[in-house]
Design an enzyme around this catalytic site. Structure first.
Site, PDB file in Angstrom:
ATOM      1  CB  CYS A 357      -1.378   0.218   1.189  1.00  0.00           C
ATOM      2  SG  CYS A 357      -2.316   1.216   0.793  1.00  0.00           S
ATOM      3  CG  HIS A 450      -3.811  -3.366   3.819  1.00  0.00           C
ATOM      4  ND1 HIS A 450      -2.392  -3.509   4.346  1.00  0.00           N
ATOM      5  CD2 HIS A 450      -3.720  -2.211   3.624  1.00  0.00           C
ATOM      6  CE1 HIS A 450      -2.421  -1.665   4.027  1.00  0.00           C
ATOM      7  NE2 HIS A 450      -2.982  -1.206   3.715  1.00  0.00           N
TER       8      HIS A 450
END
Length: 512
Positions: A357, A450
């Protein structure tokens, strides 16, 4: 077991407060959720306002605190946005993104946020009421301490919520820090009378040794303030329930070293036998560091959080995790020379590099951010031929795909959209529905996903690849990570069953 609903028709509830942050509230709520679920109740966790950089996405596509998501797993129920209606994600010492009902609401200062509290208070009470109409019981978690007298008039997370909801409360104190009796006594002494009467019990947490060493201290405390201690919980060294913020990361027992194999170790790793050396860059706004928990459970992995070039050493794998302040955290790395150290390790093939991310965005050529940092175009590390553009709409989704020949699942939480440059040479390595999400070049990998290491087959394949490149031994842990997580919940519930006066606790809650 029966839950005695009050005349309002709402299920019983309990507020778990603490003498301070990191006293153990989140862990106790998870344990109590598991304990009640084992007794046949449908129970929901609740925290009206959570300040955390660790978050998760519900199946409905709403962002909530990671702690409440984990507590729902302990209860064996699906996480919903009502379990954490307000999430505050700090972006600096003064500002934070406020997430309301699972969606970004605004980025504001603390002073600005306080102006919104009256309307938010009624909203969180509605969320609590919905949970109490849907479940058999609700276990609510406070924040920090309920005795923060500067915040009490506008409190929307501690005993003011319990008072409006007609719930009793317990207060948890951390004896490992010292001063637990003064902390417990002082907490209730500072409460207004109408809230003090809600506190029906104390729990002493993180005790090392024989509880009999406390002697008559708990009885003396009860004489002084009229509140009984309903139990003393031991320090559970091997239990690591998902944490909610950077307090837990700051307090994680680590030992700095500039050696190659004997470096900074996360609790739960096995430094004496570990073969794979994994370093995570611990920048100030590191978010979703629970992504790395599955690595910490691998016996052949030493997981380290590092803040300097000296601590970095020569790891086999470097991880740049999520960030709530991507541009600022990248600048933090540059002021410490960590960006060059990481880049050198990657270019000389000394380390495999993984960006997740925000960390992925840092690895690219440019970051165009008029949303989070509002700095405009910022130069990235230039290790991947990708560029990031921040958009106001936040991507919140559960996704699944394939990588390293294995299935991988997880969730996305980001404003930044990452795209490969048209003339780039990076190649895809992680796919969602035939579309590439992750790009790689020369053992530098990036992805928006994630939770990817919770996929056992992918984690084992990726770590095997890292070990092979570095000539290390890696024997995958045969126990699925999901099973290890369930064992953690059971360990906390077992300790509560053994060490707390459960009949009194259930009576306080209104359950027989």
């Amino acid at each position: 077991m029966a839950a005695h609903s009050p005349s309002s028709g709402l299920a019983p509830g309990l507020m778990v407060c603490g003498t301070a942050s990191n006293a153990g509230k989140s862990t106790l709520v998870a344990g109590l959720c598991r304990l009640l679920a084992r007794r046949g109740l449908r129970v929901a966790p609740f925290k009206s306002q959570n300040m955390a950089l660790n978050s998760a996405v519900t199946l409905s596509g709403h962002e909530i605190g990671r702690a409440q998501f984990s507590q729902a797993q302990a209860a064996g129920v699906e996480a919903t946005v009502d379990m954490n209606p307000v999430l505050i994600k700090p972006t600096s010492d003064t500002d934070a993104q406020v997430v309301v009902n699972g969606r970004p609401y605004a980025t504001m200062s603390a002073a600005e946020y306080h102006k919104h509290k009256p309307e938010l208070f009624e909203m969180v009470l509605d969320s609590l009421a919905r949970l109490r109409r849907t479940f058999d019981a609700v276990v609510a978690e406070g924040a920090g301490s309920p005795a923060e007298i500067n915040l009490a008039p506008t409190d929307i997370v501690n005993l003011r919520v319990a008072e409006r909801g007609g719930m009793n409360a317990i207060v948890v104190g951390d004896i490992d820090l010292g001063g637990v009796f003064a902390s417990l006594y002082g907490t209730v002494a500072l409460l207004p009378t109408e809230q003090r009467r809600l506190v029906r019990g104390f729990v002493i947490n993180k005790f090392r040794g024989d509880p009999q060493l406390l002697g008559d201290a708990t009885a003396d405390l009860e004489k002084r303030c009229g509140i009984p201690t309903i139990g003393v919980l031991p320090m559970l060294e091997d239990v690591h329930i998902d944490t909610e913020d950077s307090v837990a990361l700051r307090d994680m027992p680590i030992v700095a070293s500039d050696t190659d194999r004997d470096c900074t170790h996360r609790a739960g790793a096995h430094p004496s036998t570990a073969q794979l050396n994994v370093a995570v860059i611990a920048y100030p706004c590191l978010s979703n560091f629970t992504d790395l928990d599955p690595l910490a459970n691998e016996g052949d992995v030493s997981l380290r959080f590092v803040r300097s070039v000296r601590e970095l050493g020569h790891p086999d794998l470097i991880v740049l995790g999520g960030s709530k302040a991507t541009a600022a955290d990248l600048e933090w790395m540059r002021t410490r020379g960590l960006d060059q150290a990481v880049a050198t390790a990657a270019r000389k093939r000394r380390s495999v590099l993984l960006g997740i991310c925000g960390g992925y965005q840092m690895l690219g050529r440019t970051i165009d951010d008029d949303v989070e940092s509002r700095l405009g175009v910022v130069e990235g590390m230039g290790l991947l031929d990708v560029e990031t553009r921040f958009e106001h709409d936040k991507m919140l989704a559960h996704v699944s795909g394939t990588a390293f020949g294995a299935a991988v699942t997880g969730y996305q939480i980001h404003h930044g959209r990452v795209r490969r440059k048209p003339d780039g040479t990076a190649t895809p390595w992680l796919w969602f529905n035939q579309e590439p999400d992750g790009w790689c070049a020369d053992e530098v990998y990036g992805t928006t996903l994630h939770g990817l290491f919770e996929s056992d087959d992918f984690r084992r394949a990726f770590l095997t690849h890292v070990a092979t490149l570095n000539g290390c031994r890696y024997d995958p842990d045969p126990v699925p990570f999901s099973e290890r997580r369930q064992r953690q919940f059971d360990a906390v519930a077992d300790a509560m069953e053994e060490c707390l006066d459960m009949s009194t606790l259930l009576e306080i809650m209104g359950i027989s």
